[in-house]
Design a protein around this motif. Structure first.
Motif, PDB file in Angstrom:
ATOM      1  N   ASP A 225      -4.047  -4.551 -14.769  1.00 60.04           N
ATOM      2  CA  ASP A 225      -5.208  -4.147 -13.980  1.00 60.04           C
ATOM      3  C   ASP A 225      -5.699  -2.771 -14.392  1.00 60.04           C
ATOM      4  O   ASP A 225      -4.942  -1.797 -14.376  1.00 60.04           O
ATOM      5  N   THR A 226      -6.982  -2.684 -14.741  1.00 57.94           N
ATOM      6  CA  THR A 226      -7.600  -1.395 -15.029  1.00 57.94           C
ATOM      7  C   THR A 226      -8.671  -1.042 -14.008  1.00 57.94           C
ATOM      8  O   THR A 226      -9.293   0.000 -14.120  1.00 57.94           O
ATOM      9  N   VAL A 227      -8.893  -1.907 -13.032  1.00 57.79           N
ATOM     10  CA  VAL A 227     -10.033  -1.767 -12.127  1.00 57.79           C
ATOM     11  C   VAL A 227      -9.615  -1.451 -10.699  1.00 57.79           C
ATOM     12  O   VAL A 227     -10.145  -0.538 -10.070  1.00 57.79           O
ATOM     13  N   GLY A 228      -8.665  -2.219 -10.137  1.00 64.41           N
ATOM     14  CA  GLY A 228      -8.296  -2.060  -8.733  1.00 64.41           C
ATOM     15  C   GLY A 228      -9.311  -2.721  -7.822  1.00 64.41           C
ATOM     16  O   GLY A 228     -10.039  -3.642  -8.215  1.00 64.41           O
ATOM     17  N   ALA A 233      -7.193  -7.157  -5.337  1.00 67.42           N
ATOM     18  CA  ALA A 233      -6.942  -7.965  -4.136  1.00 67.42           C
ATOM     19  C   ALA A 233      -6.997  -9.453  -4.469  1.00 67.42           C
ATOM     20  O   ALA A 233      -6.164 -10.249  -3.991  1.00 67.42           O
ATOM     21  N   ALA A 234      -7.963  -9.857  -5.290  1.00 69.97           N
ATOM     22  CA  ALA A 234      -8.077 -11.264  -5.670  1.00 69.97           C
ATOM     23  C   ALA A 234      -6.886 -11.701  -6.512  1.00 69.97           C
ATOM     24  O   ALA A 234      -6.392 -12.831  -6.373  1.00 69.97           O
ATOM     25  N   ALA A 235      -6.416 -10.816  -7.383  1.00 71.49           N
ATOM     26  CA  ALA A 235      -5.261 -11.153  -8.221  1.00 71.49           C
ATOM     27  C   ALA A 235      -4.015 -11.378  -7.365  1.00 71.49           C
ATOM     28  O   ALA A 235      -3.209 -12.273  -7.647  1.00 71.49           O
ATOM     29  N   VAL A 236      -3.851 -10.575  -6.311  1.00 64.21           N
ATOM     30  CA  VAL A 236      -2.709 -10.778  -5.408  1.00 64.21           C
ATOM     31  C   VAL A 236      -2.781 -12.162  -4.783  1.00 64.21           C
ATOM     32  O   VAL A 236      -1.770 -12.878  -4.685  1.00 64.21           O
ATOM     33  N   ALA A 266      -7.672   0.168  -2.069  1.00 62.70           N
ATOM     34  CA  ALA A 266      -7.799  -1.290  -2.176  1.00 62.70           C
ATOM     35  C   ALA A 266      -7.020  -1.917  -1.034  1.00 62.70           C
ATOM     36  O   ALA A 266      -5.908  -1.474  -0.700  1.00 62.70           O
ATOM     37  N   GLU A 267      -7.585  -2.947  -0.451  1.00 63.80           N
ATOM     38  CA  GLU A 267      -6.904  -3.672   0.620  1.00 63.80           C
ATOM     39  C   GLU A 267      -6.292  -4.933   0.027  1.00 63.80           C
ATOM     40  O   GLU A 267      -7.006  -5.841  -0.399  1.00 63.80           O
ATOM     41  N   ILE A 268      -4.960  -4.961  -0.045  1.00 65.06           N
ATOM     42  CA  ILE A 268      -4.275  -6.110  -0.629  1.00 65.06           C
ATOM     43  C   ILE A 268      -3.346  -6.736   0.396  1.00 65.06           C
ATOM     44  O   ILE A 268      -2.917  -6.081   1.361  1.00 65.06           O
ATOM     45  N   ASP A 269      -3.045  -7.996   0.164  1.00 62.24           N
ATOM     46  CA  ASP A 269      -2.222  -8.772   1.089  1.00 62.24           C
ATOM     47  C   ASP A 269      -0.747  -8.512   0.791  1.00 62.24           C
ATOM     48  O   ASP A 269      -0.139  -9.172  -0.045  1.00 62.24           O
ATOM     49  N   THR A 270      -0.169  -7.547   1.471  1.00 64.29           N
ATOM     50  CA  THR A 270       1.234  -7.212   1.231  1.00 64.29           C
ATOM     51  C   THR A 270       2.166  -8.334   1.678  1.00 64.29           C
ATOM     52  O   THR A 270       3.272  -8.473   1.139  1.00 64.29           O
ATOM     53  N   PHE A 271       1.725  -9.138   2.645  1.00 68.09           N
ATOM     54  CA  PHE A 271       2.540 -10.283   3.053  1.00 68.09           C
ATOM     55  C   PHE A 271       2.739 -11.234   1.879  1.00 68.09           C
ATOM     56  O   PHE A 271       3.839 -11.736   1.645  1.00 68.09           O
ATOM     57  N   ARG A 272       1.664 -11.427   1.101  1.00 70.24           N
ATOM     58  CA  ARG A 272       1.783 -12.314  -0.061  1.00 70.24           C
ATOM     59  C   ARG A 272       2.675 -11.696  -1.145  1.00 70.24           C
ATOM     60  O   ARG A 272       3.422 -12.397  -1.822  1.00 70.24           O
TER      61      ARG A 272
END
Length: 344
Positions: A225-228, A233-236, A266-272
């Motif tokens: 990832d170079t963007v964040g 988030a989509a990659a997660v 960035a808002e990522i799904d830590t549960f996933r």
């Protein structure tokens, strides 16, 4: 025969701190006397220097954790460069005629400590290739993501300096499917046609998740990832069990006109992350000092065999350098951007 040095030389200064992204109006080209090397120093006539997005962070002043100093108004810009030693203090390890890399680009002549120069041999067929960002891509893919045969790899910002190297490197390391992202449909086609990307998603009206599901229906094993931001988030959400994520940049925040270049929320799904056992690490070359030499050797072999290319754009002359930086921020170029200075 020793080179005859001019009496003056030019360098590019930051004229004032911009309120958002810097443009050509924030820089000035100034003339100064050519420096004289003291003990342990050399003067290098630069031939190429790198135009890189990290300048945004240094100009913005948010340098916490960054191994480079802030650039204040009135300071000369700097960054990776390739040049020829044209003057050296007696008794030093470098002599006139040696080709070296150093960190004092954005000027025609640089006064550099000999210890801060890296002499170049013939490992790479073209000296400008030493300005490639491939070391970061290679280090992240081998030390953190550990690409394995059969992997599906997703590279965000695939048309940039890191991304144009990361896709082909991932393939050479055994990846079965390589997917990229870029905001330009034209660049997406170049990534497929020139660099062998299997598929490219183009963020825009169609959701990234939908595009990723279409090109990687079984999910992704590796992210470089170079963007964040939304792309991370989509990659997660697309991660397979045991996926390995290597973060090399955060351009979504770094190049945002509304931010200062030093943060990229960035808002990522830590549960996933937990349920899928996803590893997520930031890559820094400082943590892996052995990578540069290893990469350079493999890069040279791959270049000579034709297994890899070095996509880059050469911008002619100092007078176009500030414009080249703006164009980099605007995403106008494909691959690495370097300024080429004419030979004397």
């Amino acid at each position: 025969m020793a080179a005859v040095l001019p009496s003056t030389t030019r360098e590019i200064l930051l004229a004032d701190i911009p309120g958002g992204l810097p443009g050509p109006e924030h820089f000035t080209v100034t003339r100064k006397p050519v420096p004289v090397p003291g003990p342990g120093q050399v003067v290098v006539r630069n031939r190429y220097f790198l135009v890189f997005p990290g300048l945004r962070t240094l100009i913005g002043g948010q340098v916490d954790g960054v191994p480079l100093p802030r650039i204040h108004a009135g300071d000369a810009l700097f960054g990776p460069a390739v040049g020829e030693v044209v003057a050296a203090a007696p008794g030093g390890p470098l002599r006139p005629g040696d080709t070296v890399t150093h960190l004092f680009g954005w000027r025609e002549h640089a006064l550099v400590a000999a210890a801060d120069c890296t002499p170049l041999g013939d490992v790479l067929p073209d000296p400008v290739a030493h300005l490639s960002s491939g070391s970061a891509a290679y280090g992240a893919l081998t030390r953190l993501a550990e690409v394995r045969p059969g992997d599906t790899v997703f590279v965000t910002g695939a048309a940039g300096a890191v991304g144009t190297m990361a896709g082909p490197v991932a393939r050479l390391l055994g990846a079965t499917r390589v997917i990229g992202s870029t905001r330009s449909p034209d660049k997406a086609e170049r990534l497929r046609a020139e660099l062998g990307y299997d598929a490219v998603v183009v963020p825009g009206p169609r959701p990234i998740d939908e595009q990723l599901a279409a090109v990687a229906p079984d999910g992704i094993d590796v992210l470089l990832d170079t963007v964040g931001g939304d792309q991370l988030a989509a990659a997660v959400r697309a991660a397979r069990r045991g996926a390995r994520f290597a973060l090399v940049g955060a351009l979504s925040g770094q190049l945002s006109p509304s931010r200062d270049g030093g943060s990229a929320p960035a808002e990522i799904d830590t549960f996933r992350l937990v349920t899928q056992g996803v590893s997520l690490h930031g890559y820094s070359g400082q943590d892996h000092p052995e990578v540069t030499e290893e990469w350079t050797k493999r890069f040279g072999d791959w270049l000579r065999s034709g297994e890899i290319a070095f996509p880059h754009v050469r911008i002619p002359g100092m007078d176009h350098a500030a414009r080249a930086l703006q164009e980099l921020f605007e995403g106008r170029h494909f691959g690495t951007v370097v300024v080429e200075l004419p030979p004397v």
